[in-house]
Design a protein around this motif. Structure first.
Motif, PDB file in Angstrom:
ATOM      1  N   TYR A   1       0.728  -1.281  -0.049  1.00 11.48           N
ATOM      2  CA  TYR A   1       0.098  -0.041  -0.036  1.00 11.48           C
ATOM      3  C   TYR A   1       0.788   1.306   0.113  1.00 11.48           C
ATOM      4  N   ARG A   2       2.179   1.207   0.284  1.00 15.71           N
ATOM      5  CA  ARG A   2       2.879   2.348   0.280  1.00 15.71           C
ATOM      6  C   ARG A   2       3.882   2.650  -0.957  1.00 15.71           C
ATOM      7  N   THR A   3       4.208   1.665  -1.628  1.00 23.69           N
ATOM      8  CA  THR A   3       5.321   1.755  -2.550  1.00 23.69           C
ATOM      9  C   THR A   3       4.428   1.696  -3.884  1.00 23.69           C
ATOM     10  N   SER A   4       5.039   2.653  -4.646  1.00 23.45           N
ATOM     11  CA  SER A   4       4.467   2.418  -6.317  1.00 23.45           C
ATOM     12  C   SER A   4       4.664   1.075  -7.116  1.00 23.45           C
ATOM     13  N   HIS A   5       4.017   0.721  -7.758  1.00 20.28           N
ATOM     14  CA  HIS A   5       4.310  -0.621  -8.634  1.00 20.28           C
ATOM     15  C   HIS A   5       5.752  -0.675  -9.252  1.00 20.28           C
ATOM     16  N   GLN A   6       6.255   0.459  -9.757  1.00 17.93           N
ATOM     17  CA  GLN A   6       7.326   0.591 -10.416  1.00 17.93           C
ATOM     18  C   GLN A   6       8.576   0.820  -9.642  1.00 17.93           C
ATOM     19  N   ILE A   7       8.444   1.341  -8.254  1.00 17.81           N
ATOM     20  CA  ILE A   7       9.570   1.341  -7.382  1.00 17.81           C
ATOM     21  C   ILE A   7       9.579  -0.214  -6.677  1.00 17.81           C
TER      22      ILE A   7
ATOM     23  N   THR B   1      22.121   8.110   6.878  1.00 22.57           N
ATOM     24  CA  THR B   1      22.774   6.990   6.335  1.00 22.57           C
ATOM     25  C   THR B   1      21.472   5.934   6.026  1.00 22.57           C
ATOM     26  N   MET B   2      21.932   4.821   5.240  1.00 21.93           N
ATOM     27  CA  MET B   2      20.951   3.855   4.932  1.00 21.93           C
ATOM     28  C   MET B   2      20.406   3.087   6.377  1.00 21.93           C
ATOM     29  N   HIS B   3      21.398   2.890   7.248  1.00 17.79           N
ATOM     30  CA  HIS B   3      20.895   2.138   8.418  1.00 17.79           C
ATOM     31  C   HIS B   3      19.784   3.022   9.233  1.00 17.79           C
ATOM     32  N   LEU B   4      19.670   4.122   9.091  1.00 18.89           N
ATOM     33  CA  LEU B   4      18.576   4.943   9.826  1.00 18.89           C
ATOM     34  C   LEU B   4      17.767   5.166   9.087  1.00 18.89           C
ATOM     35  N   ALA B   5      17.525   4.730   7.966  1.00 17.68           N
ATOM     36  CA  ALA B   5      16.369   4.908   7.236  1.00 17.68           C
ATOM     37  C   ALA B   5      15.130   4.074   7.615  1.00 17.68           C
ATOM     38  N   LYS B   6      15.565   2.969   8.159  1.00 13.98           N
ATOM     39  CA  LYS B   6      14.670   1.939   8.665  1.00 13.98           C
ATOM     40  C   LYS B   6      13.359   2.720   9.286  1.00 13.98           C
ATOM     41  N   GLY B   7      12.061   2.310   8.585  1.00 13.43           N
ATOM     42  CA  GLY B   7      11.229   2.676   9.396  1.00 13.43           C
ATOM     43  C   GLY B   7      10.657   4.124   8.927  1.00 13.43           C
ATOM     44  N   LEU B   8      11.322   4.637   7.966  1.00 11.68           N
ATOM     45  CA  LEU B   8      10.926   6.008   7.434  1.00 11.68           C
ATOM     46  C   LEU B   8      10.195   5.955   6.095  1.00 11.68           C
ATOM     47  N   GLU B   9       9.457   6.844   5.561  1.00 15.76           N
ATOM     48  CA  GLU B   9       8.923   6.890   4.330  1.00 15.76           C
ATOM     49  C   GLU B   9       8.786   8.332   3.794  1.00 15.76           C
ATOM     50  N   PHE B  10       8.915   8.651   2.590  1.00 13.02           N
ATOM     51  CA  PHE B  10       8.975   9.693   1.829  1.00 13.02           C
ATOM     52  C   PHE B  10       8.255   9.550   0.568  1.00 13.02           C
ATOM     53  N   ARG B  11       7.780  10.814   0.114  1.00 12.92           N
ATOM     54  CA  ARG B  11       7.018  10.687  -1.351  1.00 12.92           C
ATOM     55  C   ARG B  11       8.128  10.496  -2.214  1.00 12.92           C
ATOM     56  N   ALA B  12       9.266  11.203  -2.264  1.00 13.24           N
ATOM     57  CA  ALA B  12      10.454  11.086  -3.098  1.00 13.24           C
ATOM     58  C   ALA B  12      11.729  10.980  -2.495  1.00 13.24           C
ATOM     59  N   VAL B  13      12.417   9.939  -2.937  1.00 14.85           N
ATOM     60  CA  VAL B  13      13.789   9.394  -2.214  1.00 14.85           C
ATOM     61  C   VAL B  13      14.932   9.516  -3.188  1.00 14.85           C
ATOM     62  N   ALA B  14      15.834   9.922  -2.948  1.00 13.93           N
ATOM     63  CA  ALA B  14      17.251   9.887  -3.652  1.00 13.93           C
ATOM     64  C   ALA B  14      18.268   9.020  -2.693  1.00 13.93           C
ATOM     65  N   VAL B  15      18.507   8.072  -3.387  1.00 14.89           N
ATOM     66  CA  VAL B  15      19.725   7.153  -2.936  1.00 14.89           C
ATOM     67  C   VAL B  15      20.951   7.595  -3.595  1.00 14.89           C
ATOM     68  N   MET B  16      22.004   8.098  -2.988  1.00 11.96           N
ATOM     69  CA  MET B  16      23.098   8.801  -3.773  1.00 11.96           C
ATOM     70  C   MET B  16      24.425   7.992  -3.393  1.00 11.96           C
TER      71      MET B  16
ATOM     72  N   ARG C   1      12.018   3.126   0.919  1.00  7.25           N
ATOM     73  CA  ARG C   1      11.458   4.026   1.628  1.00  7.25           C
ATOM     74  C   ARG C   1      10.763   5.140   0.783  1.00  7.25           C
ATOM     75  N   ALA C   2      10.835   5.045  -0.594  1.00  7.20           N
ATOM     76  CA  ALA C   2      10.233   6.038  -1.564  1.00  7.20           C
ATOM     77  C   ALA C   2       8.697   5.291  -1.593  1.00  7.20           C
ATOM     78  N   ARG C   3       7.710   6.478  -1.897  1.00  3.17           N
ATOM     79  CA  ARG C   3       6.402   6.220  -2.146  1.00  3.17           C
ATOM     80  C   ARG C   3       6.065   6.235  -3.583  1.00  3.17           C
ATOM     81  N   ASP C   4       6.319   7.610  -4.088  1.00  2.00           N
ATOM     82  CA  ASP C   4       6.090   7.843  -5.544  1.00  2.00           C
ATOM     83  C   ASP C   4       7.365   8.082  -6.281  1.00  2.00           C
ATOM     84  N   PHE C   5       8.284   8.493  -5.969  1.00  2.00           N
ATOM     85  CA  PHE C   5       9.483   8.758  -6.665  1.00  2.00           C
ATOM     86  C   PHE C   5      10.879   8.513  -6.096  1.00  2.00           C
ATOM     87  N   LEU C   6      11.622   7.727  -6.925  1.00  2.00           N
ATOM     88  CA  LEU C   6      12.902   7.315  -6.601  1.00  2.00           C
ATOM     89  C   LEU C   6      13.910   7.493  -7.810  1.00  2.00           C
ATOM     90  N   MET C   7      15.301   8.031  -6.886  1.00  2.00           N
ATOM     91  CA  MET C   7      16.256   8.261  -7.924  1.00  2.00           C
ATOM     92  C   MET C   7      17.425   7.556  -7.232  1.00  2.00           C
TER      93      MET C   7
END
Length: 688
Positions: free
Chosen positions: A498-504, A612-627, A666-672
């Motif tokens: 229910y949280r993450t788009s089909h594409q992501i 950092t990625m370790h602290l991402a656990k449990g978070l959620e955002f509409r847009a996420v950049a993993v760089m 962690r991304a709901r709608d947009f991921l880069m």
């Protein structure tokens, strides 16, 4: 007059700018206080098929769409003038002929008109997929809440077109469960004469607001934030009598945390004299659970008195101090110093410092091995390095020195705290809690599992776990059964995301295998998961250098902010602290405030979250950049170099993949996802 808001209203409100939202909220308050106020500019929508749709002027361009009758007012949608009118002309509010629930239904003939104006060039025709609901009768589809005029369209739907059908929520949920092999229950039916908005399904889409305070709270939180929403596919797991320890699994976004919250509340309600603990492995995650719980039971203070939320370490320290006095805990630095001294004093060349530290942290300390016999015989699950008995004897001499040093200084480790508590509660009938619910249980450690088992393992439904083995990033695998927690036959897997788009979701799933098993043989199939909504495909890019990556990520985030996203709806993640500077350069170049998260800082309104990625656990955002996904950064080269035996390489690569998966989902709608050349090998996996 009955005054309600629809989830479609709060969703559309969240897409407006901050100033536009303020104006809309002012108008909403005016409507709630006095809908007959002559200062309110109502305009009847003559082109709308539903003749109860009206627009209300907010300012020169913003229009609020309301459904107005003699005894009710429903806030339905808000947008710029033309878009708001178009939304209303393509929808109607009606009572479902079978279930009796009020629904917002998209008008099928209007959808056909819109579709005929769209032209898409296709390079070559793809093979047609078979319809997935062709054998379902009209009566059954109606029973799931499918509007009558959409029956033919649903029957023609394939797995690729299902998400394109804009159906009421209860119908979508049932069809998704059917598509993933489940058997959904028919929608609720209510007695004739029941208010359609009081139907259980309608109560999840429309909320009655009785005063200004309730409206203020509703407008301050997006729908999914201020209502902790339980989907029908999750309810069975919440209310089931398992008769023993149970675990609910599911990939990222399938609602495991929501199930944990509702299970804790359900246990408290059904057992009015009990005490319930809702817990997880970290402080920030426990805080997030506490906030959600408050929204769920804010008007039930008696339940709140008996339902506590703490991180495992927090409740462990508190109970230890209560029973044995304040512990003097050895820091990781002190333990490392003891290990180094023992190694230097022994003059052993066979084992390096990294191996010795990992053997302590993954075997000796978690299992609380205090004798040579215990160390000799312990199963080395999760440790690929095989040690002959003579080598173990040498190692045990070193670990004996470490234990001696800690005992002399009256120091305990976190594992020692939980081990002593487990021993204490095993020997007494006086338990602090009757039921324990553990969220993110894939990262619970050996001593913590012993601890919760000693407190609540004796009750038929005393232990309930939610987690995803594919998101294990902190703990080595071990046998739960050997500790007395046997979930075989009492595990369930959630299949609707229910949280993450089909594409992501599809993109991120390429990082992991089709299924995963724990040490006890419990198999979790990761396939067959369906997302509840579509979105744009993720952007995966390899850039020439750091400056080019920073500029590209900044451009991507700026575009989303310009299109209505708020800073706090954006997250930027990197592998470790040494890459944080690259992420902060992105925020600085945009000129938007940012917060670098740690164990004490949570996301705040008005700032981009960086961590950092370790602290991402449990978070959620509409847009996420993993760089900063560069070669030798992901997987982290220092972890690979610290491997004492090549047999441990597979475990390191698996946890690095799982860590990357956590960040992407962690991304709901947009991921880069980005890195500089040569980029991480994992980027090629994302592209498929």
């Amino acid at each position: 007059m009955e005054f309600r808001i629809a989830e479609t209203f709060t969703d559309s409100l969240s897409r407006l700018t901050g100033e536009e939202q303020k104006a809309v909220k002012t108008t909403a308050f005016d409507l709630q206080l006095n809908a007959a106020n002559p200062g309110l500019s109502f305009h009847k929508l003559e082109n709308a098929k539903d003749k109860n749709f009206w627009s209300v002027r907010v300012n020169r361009d913003i229009r609020l769409i309301v459904h107005r009758t003699s005894g009710s007012l429903l806030l339905c949608y808000v947008d710029h003038h033309d878009a708001a009118y178009d939304w209303a002309e393509r929808r109607k509010i009606e009572v479902h002929p079978k279930t009796g629930a009020a629904q917002i239904v998209e008008i099928r003939e209007r959808v056909e008109i819109v579709k005929r104006t769209q032209y898409v060039e296709v390079e070559s025709p793809a093979p047609k997929k078979a319809p997935i609901f062709s054998a379902i009768s009209d009566e059954e589809l109606l029973g799931y809440g499918v509007p009558a005029e959409w029956l033919d369209e649903v029957r023609l739907a394939t797995e690729d077109t299902l998400l394109d059908l804009n159906l009421p929520g209860e119908a979508v949920e049932a069809l998704l469960e059917l598509a993933t092999g489940g058997k959904p229950k028919s929608a609720h039916t209510v007695p004739a004469g029941t208010n359609p908005f009081d139907h259980p399904d309608a109560l999840r889409r429309f909320r009655e607001v009785k005063n200004v305070e309730e409206l203020e709270r509703a407008l301050d939180y997006p729908w999914e934030k201020w209502t902790v929403f339980l989907h029908p596919s999750q309810r069975e797991s919440v209310e089931k009598d398992f008769g023993g320890p149970a675990r609910i699994s599911g990939s990222a976004g399938t609602g495991k945390t929501i199930v944990a919250l509702h299970r804790a509340v359900f246990l408290a309600r059904m057992n009015p004299d009990s005490r319930v603990l809702l817990t997880t492995f970290s402080g920030p995650l426990a805080n997030a659970l506490r906030n959600r719980l408050h929204r769920l039971i804010g008007n039930e203070p008696k339940i709140a008195e008996r339902l506590e939320v703490h991180s495992l370490n927090e409740i462990g320290r508190r109970l230890y101090e209560l029973n044995f006095g304040k512990p003097k805990v050895a820091s990781p630095e002190i333990v490392r110093e003891c290990l180094r001294d023992a190694l230097a004093g022994a003059g052993v060349q066979k084992f390096n410092r990294q191996f010795l530290e990992s053997e302590w942290s993954e075997i000796v300390d978690p299992w609380q091995l205090r004798t040579w016999e215990a160390y000799r015989d312990v199963p080395r699950l999760g440790r690929k390095t095989r040690l002959p008995e003579k080598q173990r004897e040498v190692l045990w001499d070193l670990f004996t020195q470490v234990w001696k040093k800690l005992d002399e200084e009256h120091l305990v480790t976190n594992s020692s705290i939980f081990a002593r508590l487990a021993e204490f509660y095993d020997s007494t009938d006086r338990k602090p809690f009757d039921f324990i619910v553990v969220d993110e249980s894939q990262d619970i450690g050996i001593p913590q599992l012993r601890f919760v088992r000693a407190i609540a393992g004796g009750k038929p439904n005393g232990l309930f776990f939610t987690g995803d083995l594919g998101q294990r990033i902190f703990q080595q695998p071990f046998s739960w059964k050997s500790i007395g927690v046997d979930i075989r036959g009492r595990s369930r897997t959630l299949k609707i995301n229910y949280r993450t788009s089909h594409q992501i979701r599809v993109c991120a799933d390429r990082l992991l295998g089709a299924d995963v098993s724990d040490i006890d043989g419990n198999k979790v199939e990761r396939g067959g998961v369906t997302s509840a909504f579509n979105g744009p495909p993720p952007v995966v890019q390899e850039l020439a250098d750091v400056d080019a990556e920073v500029a590209r990520v900044a451009e991507w985030i700026s575009g989303h902010l310009a299109n209505g996203l708020k800073p706090h709806e954006v997250g930027v993640f990197v592998r470790s602290k040494s890459q944080l500077e690259r992420a902060t350069k992105v925020a600085q170049s945009i000129g938007v405030p940012f917060a670098v998260l740690d164990e004490r800082v949570e996301t705040t309104v008005g700032t981009i979250a960086i961590s950092t990625m370790h602290l991402a656990k449990g978070l959620e955002f509409r847009a996420v950049a993993v760089m900063a996904c560069d070669d030798e950064v992901l997987p982290l080269q220092s972890r690979i170099e610290a491997i004492a035996d090549q047999g441990d390489l597979e475990e390191v690569l698996n946890t690095e993949r799982q860590l990357f998966y956590v960040a992407c989902t962690r991304a709901r709608d947009f991921l880069m996802v980005s890195g500089i050349s040569p980029a991480s090998e994992f980027l090629a996996d994302l592209k498929g």
